[in-house]
Enzyme design. Structure first.
Site, mmCIF file in Angstrom:
data_model
loop_
_atom_site.group_PDB
_atom_site.id
_atom_site.type_symbol
_atom_site.label_atom_id
_atom_site.label_comp_id
_atom_site.label_asym_id
_atom_site.label_seq_id
_atom_site.Cartn_x
_atom_site.Cartn_y
_atom_site.Cartn_z
ATOM 1 C CE LYS A 1 7.399 -2.209 -0.039
ATOM 2 N NZ LYS A 1 7.754 -1.104 0.860
ATOM 3 N NE ARG B 1 7.500 3.810 6.568
ATOM 4 C CZ ARG B 1 7.232 2.782 5.764
ATOM 5 N NH1 ARG B 1 8.212 2.064 5.248
ATOM 6 N NH2 ARG B 1 5.991 2.451 5.496
#
Length: 354
Positions: free
Chosen positions: A36, A131
């Site tokens: 990414k 998260r």
């Protein structure tokens, strides 16, 4: 040459990837490189394939499509929970996705069935960083609701740590993940072939722990590209930490007062820093700003200090000889700086081999 310029040494990245793949394989842990930060750039993907990568992970389906369109046939994992609006694309482009929501998995099942595709999923477990992830005590009930969905194969479970609150991976958390894997297999009579124990922050645990666990996979980006582990921001011995550098050009160099004058309010970004009078200083301005890079992630050469930045200007002070207009200054980067300048169309990218 065009500036600002990001220089990427593909040879060093390949060597970093080979080193980690080799070291972790001795612990029976596979490495899934995370692409990414380079936006799924095909050059980087090919370098990682050469290094031995068997699968890529990315959080953006657009990056995965970019690699596929470039002819990269290596298996791909979407490592952010799929958006409902993208499930059809996910099952077409990714062999595996990481998941935490039943409604999303149900949608993946319908999309996969319509396309006559079997889609693999990894269920993420919450281990404390808060998260993504299913709470550990709810994982069995969660899987019971999806175990019979058509065209979905539960490939494993995983966890993410250190990204939000910096919660460290350790033997206790990895043992819990392993125990959950054993419980799931016993409850449902299935085999989980991927137990993914986190990201770059899990490397030191993986290399030093003597506990036997089921963890057999890590998703790694930062260490491969920058040579650092992310938990304590320490260099990993054996890795290059200068595979990526950012260069910018000096557009002004003058001796100026260190203390501004006049009635003072907030700056263009709503900030009002405390300023001390240090007399006159050797100040240079570089053609680089917050629109190009996360400035806090830059490290300047010895003898230079970053003082402030605006959208388009980086102000540094030097303790030695003043910089010259047109001179090039080279910075090293942390992950936030690399991510931001790779995403900026104003930063020129140069890929090379040494």
């Amino acid at each position: 040459m065009k500036y600002p310029r990001l220089d990427v040494d593909c040879t060093k990245i390949q060597q970093n990837a080979q080193f980690l793949i080799g070291k972790l394989s001795l612990k029976n842990i596979s490495v899934t490189p995370v692409t990414k930060v380079f936006l799924g750039h095909p050059i980087i993907a090919k370098v990682l394939v050469t290094a031995g990568a068997k699968m890529f992970a990315d959080s953006r389906i657009e990056n995965i499509q970019r690699m596929t369109n470039a002819g990269i046939t290596t298996s791909k994992m979407l490592m952010r929970t799929p958006m409902l609006s993208q499930v059809a694309t996910v099952v077409r482009c990714c062999e595996i996705s990481l998941n935490t929501e039943i409604i999303v998995i149900q949608s993946l099942s319908r999309a996969a069935k319509q396309s006559n595709i079997n889609h693999g999923i990894i269920i993420m477990v919450e281990l404390g960083d808060l998260r993504e992830g299913v709470m550990p005590e709810r994982i069995v009930g969660f899987i019971r609701k999806i175990i019979s969905l058509p065209n979905i194969t539960i490939r494993g479970i995983g966890a993410n740590l250190a990204c939000r609150y910096g919660i460290a991976p350790d033997d206790i958390k990895m043992s819990l993940l392993s125990d959950l894997a054993n419980e799931i297999e016993a409850q449902f009579g299935i085999h989980l072939d991927i137990i993914s124990g986190g990201n770059t922050a899990s490397i030191n645990w993986a290399l030093t722990s003597t506990n036997l666990t089921r963890v057999n996979n890590l998703r790694i980006g930062e260490a491969i590209f920058l040579g650092f582990e992310s938990l304590m921001n320490e260099k990993i011995i054996g890795l290059h930490d200068n595979a990526v550098t950012l260069s910018a050009e000096v557009i002004e160099s003058k001796i100026k007062p260190s203390l501004p004058w006049g009635s003072r309010g907030l700056n263009a970004f709503g900030e009002k820093d405390i300023i001390c009078d240090r007399g006159t200083v050797s100040q240079a301005i570089l053609a680089l700003g917050r629109q190009d890079v996360c400035v806090t992630g830059l490290s300047p050469p010895t003898g230079m200090q970053i003082m402030s930045s605006t959208s388009d200007h980086l102000i540094i002070e030097t303790t030695g000889e003043p910089l010259l207009v047109g001179q090039i200054v080279k910075f090293t980067l942390d992950y936030s700086a690399l991510l931001s300048c790779m995403s900026s169309r104003y930063v020129h990218k140069v890929f090379s081999t040494t």
